[in-house]
Design a protein around this motif. Structure first.
Motif, PDB file in Angstrom:
ATOM      1  N   ASP A 187      65.664  93.836  21.933  1.00  0.00           N
ATOM      2  CA  ASP A 187      65.024  94.554  23.040  1.00  0.00           C
ATOM      3  C   ASP A 187      65.354  93.790  24.319  1.00  0.00           C
ATOM      4  O   ASP A 187      64.524  93.041  24.841  1.00  0.00           O
ATOM      5  N   HIS A 227      66.607  92.376  15.568  1.00  0.00           N
ATOM      6  CA  HIS A 227      65.666  92.804  14.542  1.00  0.00           C
ATOM      7  C   HIS A 227      65.976  94.237  14.130  1.00  0.00           C
ATOM      8  O   HIS A 227      66.660  94.971  14.859  1.00  0.00           O
ATOM      9  N   HIS A 276      69.131  95.522  16.491  1.00  0.00           N
ATOM     10  CA  HIS A 276      69.215  95.523  17.962  1.00  0.00           C
ATOM     11  C   HIS A 276      68.326  94.405  18.498  1.00  0.00           C
ATOM     12  O   HIS A 276      67.532  93.818  17.753  1.00  0.00           O
ATOM     13  N   THR A 307      55.474  99.225  20.057  1.00  0.00           N
ATOM     14  CA  THR A 307      55.928  97.990  20.714  1.00  0.00           C
ATOM     15  C   THR A 307      55.497  98.037  22.182  1.00  0.00           C
ATOM     16  O   THR A 307      56.005  98.847  22.970  1.00  0.00           O
ATOM     17  N   TYR A 341      57.957 106.632  11.426  1.00  0.00           N
ATOM     18  CA  TYR A 341      58.880 106.676  10.290  1.00  0.00           C
ATOM     19  C   TYR A 341      58.185 107.517   9.207  1.00  0.00           C
ATOM     20  O   TYR A 341      57.179 107.072   8.626  1.00  0.00           O
ATOM     21  N   MET A 381      65.349 101.794  11.528  1.00  0.00           N
ATOM     22  CA  MET A 381      65.890 101.407  12.838  1.00  0.00           C
ATOM     23  C   MET A 381      66.948 100.329  12.627  1.00  0.00           C
ATOM     24  O   MET A 381      66.711  99.367  11.888  1.00  0.00           O
ATOM     25  N   ARG A 397      54.853 105.464   8.392  1.00  0.00           N
ATOM     26  CA  ARG A 397      54.516 104.223   9.095  1.00  0.00           C
ATOM     27  C   ARG A 397      54.675 104.493  10.588  1.00  0.00           C
ATOM     28  O   ARG A 397      55.609 105.201  10.992  1.00  0.00           O
ATOM     29  N   ARG A 417      55.371  96.648  25.841  1.00  0.00           N
ATOM     30  CA  ARG A 417      56.362  95.919  26.640  1.00  0.00           C
ATOM     31  C   ARG A 417      55.919  95.777  28.098  1.00  0.00           C
ATOM     32  O   ARG A 417      55.088  96.550  28.567  1.00  0.00           O
ATOM     33  N   ASN A 445      54.807 102.472  14.395  1.00  0.00           N
ATOM     34  CA  ASN A 445      54.898 101.163  15.045  1.00  0.00           C
ATOM     35  C   ASN A 445      54.814 101.344  16.559  1.00  0.00           C
ATOM     36  O   ASN A 445      55.371 102.288  17.119  1.00  0.00           O
TER      37      ASN A 445
HETATM   38  O1  LIG Z   1      59.225  99.676  13.763  1.00  0.00           O
HETATM   39  C1  LIG Z   1      59.388  98.485  13.970  1.00  0.00           C
HETATM   40  O2  LIG Z   1      58.708  97.601  13.467  1.00  0.00           O
HETATM   41  C2  LIG Z   1      60.524  98.070  14.878  1.00  0.00           C
HETATM   42  C3  LIG Z   1      60.466  98.715  16.230  1.00  0.00           C
HETATM   43  C4  LIG Z   1      61.525  98.167  17.121  1.00  0.00           C
HETATM   44  O3  LIG Z   1      62.403  97.474  16.697  1.00  0.00           O
HETATM   45  C5  LIG Z   1      61.525  98.478  18.528  1.00  0.00           C
HETATM   46  O4  LIG Z   1      60.673  99.251  18.992  1.00  0.00           O
HETATM   47  O5  LIG Z   1      62.387  97.929  19.232  1.00  0.00           O
END
Ligand SMILES: O=C(O)CCC(=O)C(=O)O
Length: 193
Positions: free
Chosen positions: A111, A166, A109, A182, A99, A106, A178, A184, A180
């Motif tokens: 996951d 979320h 949604h 994730t 971001y 975002m 920022r 999985r 992030n």
């Molecule tokens: O950037 C975030 O904290 C959210 C990322 C997210 O929702 C996702 O990868 O599904």
């Protein structure tokens, strides 16, 4: 059972300043892309950029787009290992979202894609600007906010995606980037069966 609080664990400063610095340095080399997705028949560029890394066969599909994983970069691979050692958290793929500032975001949604191993958790690690990560109950719309700062870990436990959504809303005052991650667990070969 419906609950007032989502099944998450928020661990502040999971990564040391040095670990954050090393990871941020590696992120600069990632081939981040602003992909086009289709929502309700209309095409949109996503309001952020992203990259998908993982083990072979761990393809990821969202909004009619199928993405094959890029091989694990060194520092990201070490972070995957740290999650395993510190939290017994196994993963075989990671979505990186970048971001650029508070205009990037975002939408709501879960996951809950079919290629995600049923009943698995998702571990989210944040670097850079602090942003609000908002969680909303699917039925009673109860909202819970987590201010995620640089180096924080948030684990979304099994069952979360079925009951909660979320999102990362815009925060126009934020001028810094920022990132992030994730992590999985994907059913390898799901889309080639
Ligand atoms: O950037 C975030 O904290 C959210 C990322 C997210 O929702 C996702 O990868 O599904």
């Amino acid at each position: 059972m419906d609950s007032l609080l989502p099944p998450v664990t928020h661990i502040e400063q999971f990564l040391s300043a040095k670990q954050q610095q090393l990871l941020m340095k590696e992120v600069v080399s990632y081939p981040l892309e602003r992909v086009e997705i289709e929502v309700y028949g209309k095409k949109h560029l996503i309001p952020r950029t992203q990259a998908w890394f993982g083990d072979p066969g761990c393809d990821y599909r969202f909004s009619k787009l199928q993405i094959s994983p890029l091989p694990w970069p060194a520092v990201l691979s070490r972070l995957r290992h740290k999650l395993r050692v510190d939290h017994h958290f196994d993963s075989n793929a990671v979505l990186v979202n970048y971001y650029a500032n508070g205009h990037d975001c975002m939408g709501w949604h879960s996951d809950d894609e079919p290629e995600i191993v049923s009943g698995s958790a998702i571990a989210s690690v944040t670097l850079g600007a602090e942003r609000d990560f908002v969680v909303r109950h699917k039925h009673n719309h109860n909202k819970v906010n987590f201010a995620l700062g640089s180096g924080d870990l948030l684990i979304m436990h099994a069952g979360m995606q079925q009951v909660w959504q979320h999102g990362l809303p815009k925060r126009l005052k934020v001028t810094e980037p920022r990132v992030n991650f994730t992590f999985r667990q994907i059913v390898a070969g799901f889309y080639s069966r």
